[in-house]
Design a protein around this motif. Structure first.
Motif, PDB file in Angstrom:
ATOM      1  N   ASN A 184       0.835  -1.199   0.000  1.00 10.73           N
ATOM      2  CA  ASN A 184       0.000   0.000   0.000  1.00 10.73           C
ATOM      3  C   ASN A 184       0.873   1.254   0.000  1.00 10.73           C
ATOM      4  O   ASN A 184       0.501   2.275   0.570  1.00 10.73           O
ATOM      5  CB  ASN A 184      -0.953   0.010   1.183  1.00 10.73           C
ATOM      6  CG  ASN A 184      -0.210   0.089   2.514  1.00 10.73           C
ATOM      7  OD1 ASN A 184       0.952  -0.322   2.600  1.00 10.73           O
ATOM      8  ND2 ASN A 184      -0.868   0.579   3.553  1.00 10.73           N
ATOM      9  N   GLU A 214      -1.657  -2.811  -3.981  1.00 10.99           N
ATOM     10  CA  GLU A 214      -2.866  -2.264  -3.368  1.00 10.99           C
ATOM     11  C   GLU A 214      -2.940  -0.758  -3.613  1.00 10.99           C
ATOM     12  O   GLU A 214      -4.032  -0.214  -3.848  1.00 10.99           O
ATOM     13  CB  GLU A 214      -2.850  -2.555  -1.866  1.00 10.99           C
ATOM     14  CG  GLU A 214      -4.142  -2.157  -1.172  1.00 10.99           C
ATOM     15  CD  GLU A 214      -4.057  -2.338   0.330  1.00 10.99           C
ATOM     16  OE1 GLU A 214      -3.867  -3.483   0.768  1.00 10.99           O
ATOM     17  OE2 GLU A 214      -4.155  -1.334   1.052  1.00 10.99           O
ATOM     18  N   TYR A 215      -1.832  -0.112  -3.551  1.00 10.79           N
ATOM     19  CA  TYR A 215      -1.813   1.334  -3.776  1.00 10.79           C
ATOM     20  C   TYR A 215      -2.337   1.649  -5.164  1.00 10.79           C
ATOM     21  O   TYR A 215      -3.103   2.601  -5.357  1.00 10.79           O
ATOM     22  CB  TYR A 215      -0.388   1.872  -3.608  1.00 10.79           C
ATOM     23  CG  TYR A 215      -0.310   3.384  -3.498  1.00 10.79           C
ATOM     24  CD1 TYR A 215      -0.377   4.186  -4.635  1.00 10.79           C
ATOM     25  CD2 TYR A 215      -0.179   3.989  -2.261  1.00 10.79           C
ATOM     26  CE1 TYR A 215      -0.311   5.558  -4.528  1.00 10.79           C
ATOM     27  CE2 TYR A 215      -0.107   5.364  -2.145  1.00 10.79           C
ATOM     28  CZ  TYR A 215      -0.180   6.153  -3.283  1.00 10.79           C
ATOM     29  OH  TYR A 215      -0.115   7.516  -3.166  1.00 10.79           O
ATOM     30  N   THR A 217      -4.462   0.008  -6.961  1.00  9.12           N
ATOM     31  CA  THR A 217      -5.908  -0.180  -7.037  1.00  9.12           C
ATOM     32  C   THR A 217      -6.649   0.931  -6.314  1.00  9.12           C
ATOM     33  O   THR A 217      -7.601   1.514  -6.845  1.00  9.12           O
ATOM     34  CB  THR A 217      -6.285  -1.539  -6.417  1.00  9.12           C
ATOM     35  OG1 THR A 217      -5.493  -2.550  -7.013  1.00  9.12           O
ATOM     36  CG2 THR A 217      -7.749  -1.840  -6.652  1.00  9.12           C
TER      37      THR A 217
END
Lengths: 848, 180
Positions: A184, A214-215, A217
């Motif tokens: 993230n 994750e970042y 997305t």
């Protein structure tokens, strides 16, 4: 089935369909792979390439190039879990370098990996047969330290950028440790380039961004599904994502342009890694110390001299007949008391002949010519000593004599012209003025006083002046020049001025020397006269460019612009806009007239103009642009082919085989330079041998290049930073192992010779101290080298002279034994200078 | 149902007063409730860099074989610790209002319930548009109901039981589809 169960299954099925990333994988095909290793064979001073089938090379199939790169990165960091060597769909080549792979996606990639550590990848691109040729140079990835998991990350070492002309190209593989990375998180590397020191910013370079999975997305959601809202999106590496499982690499490249080769450009990278809440890691790293190697620094580069054809349409100018008026004057000296010229005096005779020749150009006896004399002024003078009346009549007689002389010598028709014949006695005040010009103020003051005392009588003035002690001096030094006739005439012409007339106007009139009063055809003649005299040519060319247009195109007169460009090149002024209007980069045609809608325009792509433009670009180190223009030149001319090869070499393409060979063919020195610039050791060794055998030992440039090559070849760069700095002494250079020893220990003998990389540098600096600064700024040499060198320099510089003498003497003995002299180069491959009798213009001096 | 209507109005008003942020909306459904045949639908609005508001409506006729009719609404204010809504850990402060009519073990329970609760959860990002949340909480429920044996004659307006219960609240696995 129970309704509840049915209901649950339906919900789960819907979820699966909606959430799954259904990837449709292309069906693979069978592919045949042939792998060859390219080796270099040294044969004397030639290096030949051979390709042999490579055995035991592992080939791994990947679905895409992105995957291939990722796998290679993981492999280099020893974190691929053996997939590259023993994973699924890995083939191994047999003794013929052949293997067959199945299920290879047409859009996929193949990774090849040798047991020596060479690794790389090729794209499948739909092929069924793939041929891979590699050079066994080991790992292709540099700049990234291999870090184990969960260890403290090692710092990224500074890299050395590559320079091509005035482009500085940076390529980084910046390592981020897995302990710093987060899925993230976002890592941003923002490099800034400075000039010389940190006080002067050269460029804020484009940043590099790497996001965690994750970042990526959540950022898409955060930016309302339009990543253009993310200001850093343009810099994001979308092929990679940060993970915590292994160290990540930020791949980065940028160009600094334009640069000054004589300056250094350190680059610092400001790194920060953030998550959703803010920055959790910050760092500042030195990405590059700013020194860069210039492998082609010593290239003997010259641009062929191609002269413009001034008679070509669009360049030449022809005058029109028009009425013009001008004048001419000359004065003739007489002896004291004489009313006739001394025709035995060669100066007088020459002047008379000049006068008559000039007169004859405009003398129109029968009124049918294109010139006529419109007025004559003959003004005779007598010096003031003696009686005034006598002097007055003498002056008139002198005027009449000159006129009669001309009438008797072919110019009888002058009587019809408006003639003004006069005679005067030079006043004593003029004599005083002449004395003042000679700084004889006391004499001048004396005469002036006498004239003031007797203002109305020249006789009285004379009687008084002749009593003065300086009278004899005045009589002998000043008065003779006052006995003269000034002859002047005005003329009119109705024709084009001749070259001589134009020349004469140029010599006598300032406005012609500056070009302001010149017509275009007059400038044209002056251009041809002063083609090689750029000091005189420049103002004329400037006026021509400003004042006259091309005959058939809306651009300045091409010939004037061309000459102006030559003058600027001479002075080192770079003006690349000057000749652009005459070059059409969209047409690969030479010296053609552009045609549009049936209308013919001016001439484009004259080789002389292109060459001048290239010269200007090369002065500014714009080799890339120069190469684009060089491609417009006629390809079948060997001079231009050589020029293109040189420019390609200066554009960092010197590693390509045909370009390297073309540069090597130009001269022995260039062969040494381009071979020394190659990555392969074989070429460097040939370069070293040529330097040692074919160039003087007291040539600082050759010794500097020798030091560079030795340093690059030396495998043992570290131990000489300790106590034993034999690399800075000549002893190892003199080492000549015997044949038996060489046979058994071939590597050792040659290697020990190569290790002496410090001594040649000392010789170079001893011979020319400017090489010290060059070395300290040379990107070939590390900081350790420079520090060690400086320490040794202070200790050993007093001995270099003796060592050098000894070295030269030993070489002379060696050559004598071999039956050669110092003047004879050892190498049979010495190339003569470039073919062709054209004079070559040295545009660029390669040394600093 | 007057208090219920009042509560609903207040909850909706609370949503309306909150400033909409980044125009992100998520449509959600608790799979556990769906599996229990309690259809439910939620709408989550991102209100800030770290906050969001969820509004949920649910209803049922039966819960498995249990005769349990219910209809209710929930609202929850969420704080996302990681700095980005619909990602990773959150804490929620919720309110619930429901009307129920449950027949169980020979007794009938019919009335209204109001609860205030605290929820903890974790959101896994599946894709740009999909997330799955795991959440549970605890709440204090106030009930006001008729409680009587089946077959008894009762008067509809007579609420004979009221009180508080501390109950598990908002346990579920929720799938969210994020709209633009």
């Amino acid at each position: 089935m129970d309704t509840k169960v049915k209901y649950i299954c339906l919900v789960l099925l819907c979820l699966f369909i909606l959430t799954g990333n259904n990837k449709i994988v292309a069906q693979g095909t069978a592919v045949v792979v042939n792998v060859f290793e390219e080796l270099s064979e040294v044969n004397g001073t030639e290096v030949k390439k051979v390709q042999i089938p490579a055995e035991n090379v592992r080939i791994r199939v990947c679905d895409s190039e992105v995957e291939a790169k990722r796998e290679i990165a993981l492999y280099k960091q020893k974190q691929d879990d053996g997939r590259l060597l023993n994973g699924k769909n890995v083939g191994v080549t047999n003794s013929e370098g052949f293997t067959q792979l199945k299920n290879v996606p047409p859009g996929g990639a193949l990774i090849y990996n040798t047991s020596e550590g060479t690794i790389g990848h090729v794209l499948v691109s739909g092929r069924k047969e793939i041929r891979i040729v590699f050079k066994n140079t080991g790992s292709r990835y540099s700049g990234a330290n291999i870090v184990g998991k969960k260890q403290r990350p090692k710092p990224n070492p500074p890299i050395t950028p590559e320079v091509c002309g005035n482009y500085l190209s940076f390529t980084y593989e910046f390592l981020i440790s897995g302990t710093q990375a987060r899925t993230n998180g976002r890592a941003v590397l923002a490099p800034i380039a400075f000039v010389e020191t940190l006080h002067d910013t050269a460029k804020i370079m484009r940043p590099a961004v790497l996001d965690g999975a994750e970042y990526t997305t959540t950022m898409l959601r955060h930016m309302a599904y339009d990543m253009n809202n993310d200001k850093l999106y343009a810099y994001l590496d979308s092929t990679r994502q940060m993970t915590t499982l292994q160290d990540d690499i930020i791949y980065y490249s940028d160009v600094l342009y334009p640069i000054d080769e004589n300056k250094i450009y350190p680059v610092y990278g400001y790194l920060w890694i953030e998550d959703y809440n803010g920055v959790y890691h910050k760092d500042t790293v030195l990405l590059s110390e700013g020194y860069f190697p210039r492998p082609m620094r010593f290239l003997d580069f010259s641009i062929p001299d191609v002269r413009i054809d001034t008679t070509q349409f669009g360049y030449r100018r022809e005058g029109k007949a028009e009425r013009q008026s001008s004048s001419y004057s000359l004065n003739l000296q007489f002896e004291v008391g004489k009313k006739e010229l001394n025709l035995n005096d060669s100066v007088t005779v020459t002047l008379l002949q000049t006068l008559m020749e000039t007169l004859s150009k405009y003398y129109n006896r029968d009124g049918q010519g294109d010139a006529s004399i419109t007025g004559i002024g003959i003004h005779g003078y007598a010096s003031p000593e003696g009686r005034y009346d006598g002097n007055k009549s003498l002056s008139l007689e002198r005027s009449r004599y000159v006129f009669q002389y001309l009438s008797d010598h072919g110019f009888s028709g002058l009587r019809a012209v408006n003639i003004d014949i006069q005679g005067d006695v030079i006043p004593w005040t003029d004599v005083a003025e002449a004395l003042r010009q000679r700084h004889l103020d006391s004499y001048a003051d004396g005469i002036t006083e006498i004239v003031t005392t007797y203002p109305n009588s020249m006789d009285a003035q004379y009687n008084k002046i002749r009593q003065q002690p300086y009278f004899n001096f005045v009589k002998d030094s000043i008065l003779p020049s006052l006995r003269k006739v000034d002859f002047s005439f005005e003329y009119e012409t109705y024709r084009v001025r001749t070259t001589d007339e134009i020349r004469q106007l140029y010599e006598t009139r300032e406005d012609y020397r500056t070009g302001v009063a010149c017509k275009d055809y007059e400038l044209y003649q002056l251009f041809r006269m002063f083609e090689n005299d750029h000091k005189r040519l420049e103002p004329l060319a400037a006026v021509g460019t400003k004042s006259f247009q091309d005959l058939r195109d809306n651009r300045p007169w091409p010939l004037a612009a061309y000459y102006l460009a030559l003058c600027k090149i001479d002075k080192g002024i770079i003006d690349t806009t000057l000749l652009k209007p005459y070059i059409d980069t969209t047409e690969y045609r030479v010296s053609y007239r552009r045609q549009q809608n049936g209308i013919m325009y001016g001439v484009y792509n004259d080789p002389a103009i292109i060459i001048a433009h290239i010269s200007m670009l090369c002065q500014g180190k714009e080799y890339k642009k120069a190469l684009e223009y060089a491609r417009l030149l006629p390809p079948d001319d060997p001079r231009f082919a050589r020029l293109i090869a040189m420019l390609n070499g200066l554009n960092c393409r010197f590693r390509e085989d045909d370009i390297r060979d073309a540069i090597a063919a130009t001269s022995l020195w260039n062969k040494v330079v381009v071979y020394a610039a190659q990555d392969e050791e074989e070429y460097k060794e040939v370069a070293l041998a040529l330097i040692r055998d074919s160039f003087p030992l007291d040539d600082p440039k050759a010794r500097y290049l020798e030091a560079t090559v030795r340093w690059q070849l030396s495998e043992d760069k570290s131990n000489t930073f300790g106590g034993d700095n034999a690399a800075f002494g000549p002893t190892k250079l003199r080492y000549v192992p015997d044949a038996e020893y060489m046979e058994d220990n071939d590597w050792d003998g040659q290697q020990r010779s190569k290790e002496t990389w410090g001594y040649p540098m000392m010789v170079a600096i001893h011979l020319d101290s400017t090489y010290m600064k060059m070395m300290l700024r040379d990107g070939f040499f590390t900081k350790k080298y420079k520090n060690t060198f400086r320490n040794n320099w202070d200790k050993l510089k007093s001995q270099i002279s003796d060592w050098l003498e000894q070295e030269i003497e030993e070489r002379r003995e060696r050559l004598n034994i071999a039956g050669k002299t110092d003047e004879e180069p050892d190498s049979d491959d010495e190339e003569s200078e470039t073919a062709g009798d054209d004079e070559e213009t040295q545009v660029e001096s390669s040394n600093e | 149902m007057k208090p219920l209507r009042l509560f609903l109005l207040l909850a909706l008003l609370g949503c309306a007063l909150t400033r909409g942020h980044a125009q992100l909306l998520a449509l959600k459904s608790n799979a556990l409730l769906d599996a229990a045949t309690v259809p439910n639908f939620s709408l989550e609005v991102i209100t800030g860099g770290k906050t969001s508001i969820v509004g949920t409506a649910f209803g049922s006729k039966k819960v498995w074989s249990l005769d349990a009719q219910s209809i209710g609404v929930m609202s929850e204010f969420r704080y996302w610790f990681n700095g980005r809504p619909l990602t990773r850990e959150f804490i929620g402060f919720g309110l619930m209002a429901a009307n129920y009519d449950i027949t169980f073990d020979g007794k009938r329970y019919k009335g209204d319930g109001y609860a205030g609760a605290i929820t903890f959860g974790y959101d896994f990002v599946l894709s740009p548009h999909w997330s799955v949340e795991f959440h549970s909480g605890v709440g204090l429920l106030y009930y006001d109901q008729q409680r009587y044996y089946i077959g008894d004659r009762i008067r509809d307006y007579y609420y004979n039981a009221r009180g508080f219960y501390l109950l598990p609240y908002n346990i579920g696995i929720t799938f969210a589809w994020i709209l633009r």
